[in-house]
Design a protein around this motif. Structure first.
Motif, mmCIF file in Angstrom:
data_model
loop_
_atom_site.group_PDB
_atom_site.id
_atom_site.type_symbol
_atom_site.label_atom_id
_atom_site.label_comp_id
_atom_site.label_asym_id
_atom_site.label_seq_id
_atom_site.Cartn_x
_atom_site.Cartn_y
_atom_site.Cartn_z
ATOM 1 N N THR A 33 0.833 -1.204 0.000
ATOM 2 C CA THR A 33 0.000 0.000 0.000
ATOM 3 C C THR A 33 0.866 1.251 0.000
ATOM 4 O O THR A 33 0.581 2.218 -0.712
ATOM 5 N N PHE A 34 1.954 1.225 0.771
ATOM 6 C CA PHE A 34 2.864 2.370 0.798
ATOM 7 C C PHE A 34 3.417 2.642 -0.599
ATOM 8 O O PHE A 34 3.479 3.789 -1.048
ATOM 9 N N TYR A 35 3.790 1.592 -1.307
ATOM 10 C CA TYR A 35 4.338 1.779 -2.642
ATOM 11 C C TYR A 35 3.274 2.189 -3.655
ATOM 12 O O TYR A 35 3.585 2.821 -4.654
ATOM 13 N N LYS A 36 2.022 1.875 -3.383
ATOM 14 C CA LYS A 36 0.942 2.415 -4.212
ATOM 15 C C LYS A 36 0.917 3.935 -4.089
ATOM 16 O O LYS A 36 0.755 4.646 -5.078
ATOM 17 N N MET A 37 1.093 4.436 -2.864
ATOM 18 C CA MET A 37 1.149 5.885 -2.666
ATOM 19 C C MET A 37 2.362 6.467 -3.381
ATOM 20 O O MET A 37 2.267 7.506 -4.027
ATOM 21 N N LYS A 38 3.497 5.792 -3.269
ATOM 22 C CA LYS A 38 4.722 6.254 -3.930
ATOM 23 C C LYS A 38 4.522 6.375 -5.436
ATOM 24 O O LYS A 38 5.068 7.276 -6.064
ATOM 25 N N ASN A 39 3.718 5.462 -5.992
ATOM 26 C CA ASN A 39 3.491 5.436 -7.439
ATOM 27 C C ASN A 39 2.237 6.187 -7.862
ATOM 28 O O ASN A 39 1.835 6.117 -9.023
ATOM 29 N N GLY A 40 1.589 6.875 -6.921
ATOM 30 C CA GLY A 40 0.405 7.660 -7.253
ATOM 31 C C GLY A 40 -0.818 6.835 -7.592
ATOM 32 O O GLY A 40 -1.715 7.302 -8.286
ATOM 33 N N GLU A 41 -0.870 5.613 -7.090
ATOM 34 C CA GLU A 41 -2.017 4.743 -7.354
ATOM 35 C C GLU A 41 -3.098 4.979 -6.296
ATOM 36 O O GLU A 41 -2.865 5.604 -5.270
ATOM 37 N N ASN A 42 -4.283 4.441 -6.547
ATOM 38 C CA ASN A 42 -5.406 4.611 -5.629
ATOM 39 C C ASN A 42 -5.230 3.781 -4.366
ATOM 40 O O ASN A 42 -4.777 2.642 -4.421
ATOM 41 N N ILE A 43 -5.606 4.399 -3.229
ATOM 42 C CA ILE A 43 -5.654 3.695 -1.956
ATOM 43 C C ILE A 43 -6.984 4.047 -1.295
ATOM 44 O O ILE A 43 -7.657 4.987 -1.711
ATOM 45 N N THR A 44 -7.354 3.307 -0.273
ATOM 46 C CA THR A 44 -8.646 3.550 0.372
ATOM 47 C C THR A 44 -8.589 4.777 1.283
ATOM 48 O O THR A 44 -7.522 5.166 1.768
ATOM 49 N N THR A 45 -9.741 5.343 1.524
ATOM 50 C CA THR A 45 -9.822 6.500 2.417
ATOM 51 C C THR A 45 -9.464 6.106 3.849
ATOM 52 O O THR A 45 -8.935 6.926 4.597
ATOM 53 N N ASP A 46 -9.709 4.872 4.222
ATOM 54 C CA ASP A 46 -9.338 4.389 5.543
ATOM 55 C C ASP A 46 -7.834 4.544 5.763
ATOM 56 O O ASP A 46 -7.388 4.972 6.832
ATOM 57 N N ILE A 47 -7.057 4.222 4.775
ATOM 58 C CA ILE A 47 -5.602 4.339 4.878
ATOM 59 C C ILE A 47 -5.199 5.808 4.954
ATOM 60 O O ILE A 47 -4.333 6.175 5.760
ATOM 61 N N ILE A 48 -5.837 6.641 4.159
ATOM 62 C CA ILE A 48 -5.539 8.072 4.191
ATOM 63 C C ILE A 48 -5.802 8.624 5.590
ATOM 64 O O ILE A 48 -5.003 9.382 6.138
ATOM 65 N N VAL A 49 -6.912 8.225 6.193
ATOM 66 C CA VAL A 49 -7.249 8.677 7.548
ATOM 67 C C VAL A 49 -6.208 8.185 8.555
ATOM 68 O O VAL A 49 -5.781 8.938 9.429
ATOM 69 N N ARG A 50 -5.774 6.943 8.428
ATOM 70 C CA ARG A 50 -4.757 6.411 9.352
ATOM 71 C C ARG A 50 -3.442 7.166 9.226
ATOM 72 O O ARG A 50 -2.783 7.461 10.233
ATOM 73 N N VAL A 51 -3.051 7.493 8.000
ATOM 74 C CA VAL A 51 -1.820 8.260 7.786
ATOM 75 C C VAL A 51 -1.960 9.644 8.416
ATOM 76 O O VAL A 51 -1.066 10.111 9.120
ATOM 77 N N CYS A 52 -3.096 10.297 8.172
ATOM 78 C CA CYS A 52 -3.333 11.626 8.756
ATOM 79 C C CYS A 52 -3.321 11.566 10.282
ATOM 80 O O CYS A 52 -2.721 12.433 10.932
ATOM 81 N N ASP A 53 -3.967 10.571 10.844
ATOM 82 C CA ASP A 53 -3.979 10.422 12.304
ATOM 83 C C ASP A 53 -2.572 10.211 12.848
ATOM 84 O O ASP A 53 -2.202 10.790 13.870
ATOM 85 N N SER A 54 -1.787 9.402 12.170
ATOM 86 C CA SER A 54 -0.441 9.110 12.659
ATOM 87 C C SER A 54 0.485 10.318 12.545
ATOM 88 O O SER A 54 1.423 10.458 13.325
#
Length: 68
Positions: A33-54
Motif C-alpha cells: 500500500t505504501f508503494y501504491k502511494m509512492k506510485n500515485g495509485e489509488n488507496i482507500t480512504t481508511d488508509i488516508i485517515v490512518r496516515v493523517c492520524d499518525s
C-alpha cells in the motif's frame, strides 16, 4: 485528466525526518500500500485517515489533485 499526488506526504516525511518504515509502522500501512502511494495509485480512504492520524495532520497536508 486529474490524478491524486502524494508528494506532499513525502515532503512532510522529510520535514519530520521520518523513514518509510516508521510511517508504515505508525499508520499500520502495508509495504504494498505504501508503494501504491509512492506510485500515485489509488488507496482507500481508511488508509488516508490512518496516515493523517499518525502524522496529526489534515488530508490537504499529504495529498492534492493535480492535472496531467
Amino acid at each position: 485528466m486529474s490524478r491524486i499526488s502524494y508528494k506532499k506526504l513525502f515532503k512532510k516525511m522529510i520535514d519530520l525526518d521520518m523513514s518509510n518504515n516508521e510511517l508504515m509502522e505508525k499508520a499500520s500501512v502495508s509495504r504494498s500500500t505504501f508503494y501504491k502511494m509512492k506510485n500515485g495509485e489509488n488507496i482507500t480512504t481508511d488508509i488516508i485517515v490512518r496516515v493523517c492520524d499518525s502524522l496529526n495532520c489534515d488530508i490537504s497536508e499529504i495529498m492534492e489533485l493535480v492535472n496531467d
